[in-house]
Write a protein that holds these residues in place. Structure first.
Motif, mmCIF file in Angstrom:
data_model
loop_
_atom_site.group_PDB
_atom_site.id
_atom_site.type_symbol
_atom_site.label_atom_id
_atom_site.label_comp_id
_atom_site.label_asym_id
_atom_site.label_seq_id
_atom_site.Cartn_x
_atom_site.Cartn_y
_atom_site.Cartn_z
ATOM 1 N N ALA A 114 -18.670 28.258 15.836
ATOM 2 C CA ALA A 114 -18.513 26.409 15.896
ATOM 3 C C ALA A 114 -18.439 25.447 16.686
ATOM 4 C CB ALA A 114 -16.913 25.932 15.428
ATOM 5 N N ILE A 115 -18.671 24.670 16.672
ATOM 6 C CA ILE A 115 -19.525 23.509 17.668
ATOM 7 C C ILE A 115 -18.642 22.245 17.825
ATOM 8 C CG2 ILE A 115 -21.337 22.248 19.241
ATOM 9 C CD1 ILE A 115 -23.246 24.303 17.778
ATOM 10 N N GLY A 116 -18.093 21.614 19.379
ATOM 11 C CA GLY A 116 -17.526 21.475 19.279
ATOM 12 C C GLY A 116 -17.995 19.768 20.512
ATOM 13 N N GLY A 117 -17.457 19.181 20.322
ATOM 14 C CA GLY A 117 -17.495 18.208 21.937
ATOM 15 C C GLY A 117 -17.695 16.958 21.177
ATOM 16 N N HIS A 118 -18.495 16.374 21.828
ATOM 17 C CA HIS A 118 -19.184 14.523 21.506
ATOM 18 C C HIS A 118 -20.075 14.081 21.877
ATOM 19 C CE1 HIS A 118 -18.013 10.157 20.694
ATOM 20 N NE2 HIS A 118 -18.118 9.878 21.646
ATOM 21 N N ASN A 123 -16.991 40.213 22.961
ATOM 22 C CA ASN A 123 -15.937 40.027 23.228
ATOM 23 C C ASN A 123 -16.642 37.984 22.460
ATOM 24 O OD1 ASN A 123 -13.376 38.941 23.341
ATOM 25 N ND2 ASN A 123 -14.080 36.522 24.831
ATOM 26 N N ASP A 124 -17.613 37.716 22.201
ATOM 27 C CA ASP A 124 -17.309 36.280 21.819
ATOM 28 C C ASP A 124 -18.481 36.778 20.968
ATOM 29 O OD1 ASP A 124 -17.575 34.475 23.704
ATOM 30 O OD2 ASP A 124 -19.795 34.371 24.480
ATOM 31 N N ARG A 125 -19.089 37.847 20.279
ATOM 32 C CA ARG A 125 -19.319 38.234 18.609
ATOM 33 C C ARG A 125 -18.161 38.238 18.303
ATOM 34 N NH1 ARG A 125 -20.463 42.585 16.315
ATOM 35 N NH2 ARG A 125 -22.550 42.293 14.420
ATOM 36 N N ASN A 126 -17.309 39.036 18.815
ATOM 37 C CA ASN A 126 -15.643 39.113 17.838
ATOM 38 C C ASN A 126 -15.439 38.752 17.406
ATOM 39 O OD1 ASN A 126 -16.547 42.391 18.136
ATOM 40 N ND2 ASN A 126 -15.245 43.056 19.810
ATOM 41 N N ASN A 182 -14.431 37.786 13.449
ATOM 42 C CA ASN A 182 -13.247 37.139 13.003
ATOM 43 C C ASN A 182 -12.118 36.127 12.762
ATOM 44 O OD1 ASN A 182 -12.803 40.490 13.973
ATOM 45 N ND2 ASN A 182 -12.310 40.398 15.729
ATOM 46 N N GLN A 183 -13.286 35.221 13.259
ATOM 47 C CA GLN A 183 -12.749 33.825 12.999
ATOM 48 C C GLN A 183 -13.658 33.189 12.262
ATOM 49 O OE1 GLN A 183 -10.619 31.550 16.732
ATOM 50 N NE2 GLN A 183 -10.292 33.959 17.043
ATOM 51 N N TRP A 216 -10.820 27.044 17.223
ATOM 52 C CA TRP A 216 -10.868 25.600 18.388
ATOM 53 C C TRP A 216 -10.621 26.960 19.451
ATOM 54 C CZ3 TRP A 216 -11.503 20.787 18.704
ATOM 55 C CH2 TRP A 216 -11.757 19.632 17.848
ATOM 56 N N THR A 217 -10.884 28.442 19.233
ATOM 57 C CA THR A 217 -10.685 29.678 20.538
ATOM 58 C C THR A 217 -12.296 29.268 20.797
ATOM 59 O OG1 THR A 217 -9.455 30.922 19.326
ATOM 60 C CG2 THR A 217 -10.067 31.636 20.946
ATOM 61 N N ILE A 218 -11.672 28.545 22.767
ATOM 62 C CA ILE A 218 -13.275 28.501 22.936
ATOM 63 C C ILE A 218 -13.952 30.259 23.482
ATOM 64 C CG2 ILE A 218 -13.970 27.128 25.051
ATOM 65 C CD1 ILE A 218 -11.550 25.652 25.365
#
Length: 415
Positions: free
Chosen positions: A401-405, A389-392, A396-397, A365-367
């Motif tokens: 992932a895709i969240g929301g509703h 940064n986003d690629r790392n 690394n995590q 859940w790191t945005i």
């Protein structure tokens, strides 16, 4: 004096005569030969070819309407629902299962002259009801084929009634879809679907259309040159050839009743006309701009698909539910993706959900830097440029992932 008297007497006599004539009963002017008219209510005109909504209510309510016609004494009013006569008379008050109904009010005289008004009646499910929604063109089905209905609260649906035929239903564990086999005894046409739960209660599931034509239902067909292309539809086992930019393909990687995979010709990036023929020599129909036509389009791109499917997402679901977040694009898929690549998330909305938001993040859940897309109103594509940064974070995590509703993830690509 006598002269004045006789003049007054004459005037009085004329007045009595006039009064006597005005006391006659009025007589009807309408005849059985008159053209019929529906005076009330007035239905709105079509907008972009779509019928107006004349009534909308919850399924525990009723459709109630009274019409005024002329010539009233010589005219019969009938009410047709989805092309079938249902009621007769100037007034109606009836209950309906959830769904959208095409209602036509027809006024016909004894001489056979007629006129009509037509509109849509929308009946909404209650909050506790099982319900279905239309995601794409999944309601166009083939006789005997496997098909799916999407929706919610479908876990207890055990069977469907289609055209008077009862068939088994297989709901998904999350209750958001159910699979069924289209009855082979039904002719091509439109049929209303009724869901039956384990306790015998019935709920509306709107309509499906059974069609014997070979139809490609993908709204967009994309591929990179010399890569496998999979197209989906109905009666796909009947396809004999596909022609793209003058290249006719007759050998396929795979072919089933619902899909066909072929190798894209070696073409430069761009849009290309695509046609196809069945074994009987008929045109294959393609879904383009919300209509089926004989000419489709293939977009050749350097875009690479990381994941493709139809996965519902809702962060309102409990922890452990597989649809709470989407995380099928694992970090290994990004090993050869460079910083600066264009990442695209293709999504479609679940119309029955009250709001729609998408959030790009990791399984922890790191945005990501692109954040959250709020108040989404239509299906679309969220494209962003992958930074270092986003690629790392993804590497690394564990995954993108895709969240929301309130939406489905349909495809994730990089280019």
């Amino acid at each position: 004096m006598k002269k004045i008297y006789f003049m007054l007497l004459a005037v009085l006599t004329m007045a009595v005569t006039v009064t006597s004539c005005s006391d006659n009963d009025p007589f009807a002017t309408a005849t059985s030969n008159d053209n019929p008219h529906i005076l009330d209510p007035v239905f709105a005109n079509r907008v972009n070819g779509e019928l107006p909504v004349i009534s909308e209510f919850n399924r525990d309510g009723s459709f109630s309407m009274t019409v005024t016609v002329t010539p009233a004494e010589f005219t019969t009013v009938t009410w047709n629902f989805d092309g079938q006569e249902s009621h007769t008379g100037t007034a109606i008050d009836t209950t309906l299962l959830a769904g959208t109904y095409d209602v036509k009010v027809i006024a016909t005289t004894v001489e056979g002259k007629s006129t009509f008004r037509e509109g849509l009646v929308k009946v909404k499910p209650l909050d506790s009801d099982p319900y279905t929604s239309t995601v794409g063109v999944e309601r166009i089905v083939a006789s005997g084929g496997n098909a799916t209905l999407f929706g919610g609260k479908l876990t207890n649906v055990k069977s469907l009634i289609i055209g008077g035929v009862t068939i088994d239903a297989q709901p998904a564990a999350d209750g958001n879809s159910l699979n069924y086999t289209v009855p082979t005894t039904l002719a091509d046409g439109s049929y209303r679907v009724t869901m039956v739960t384990s306790d015998g209660k019935m709920y509306g599931a709107d309509k499906i259309a059974i069609n014997k034509q070979t139809m490609v239902v993908d709204a967009a067909i994309r591929s990179s040159a010399k890569a496998p292309v999979t197209i989906n539809g109905i009666n796909m086992e009947n396809i004999a050839s596909i022609t793209i930019n003058g290249n006719t393909i007759t050998e396929f990687v795979a072919q089933t009743a619902t899909s066909l995979t072929f190798t894209c010709p070696d073409l430069e990036a761009g849009d290309y006309v695509m046609t196809a023929k069945t074994k009987a020599g008929d045109d294959v129909m393609f879904y383009v701009d919300k209509a089926f036509v004989a000419t489709g389009k293939l977009t050749v791109t350097s875009e690479k698909t990381l994941w493709e499917g139809h996965s519902y997402v809702s962060w309102e679901l409990p922890d452990g539910d597989p649809n709470k977040i989407f995380q099928s694009t694992v970090s290994s898929m990004f090993e050869n993706v460079k910083v600066g690549a264009h990442v695209r998330v293709y999504y479609s909305l679940k119309s029955s959900d009250s709001y729609h938001q998408i959030q790009l993040m990791t399984p922890s859940w790191t945005i990501l830097s692109v954040g959250t897309k709020k108040d989404i109103a239509a299906d679309g594509v969220w494209e962003f440029v992958l930074n270092d940064n986003d690629r790392n974070l993804i590497m690394n995590q564990g995954a993108l992932a895709i969240g929301g509703h309130g939406f489905y993830v349909d495809r994730v690509t990089v280019e």
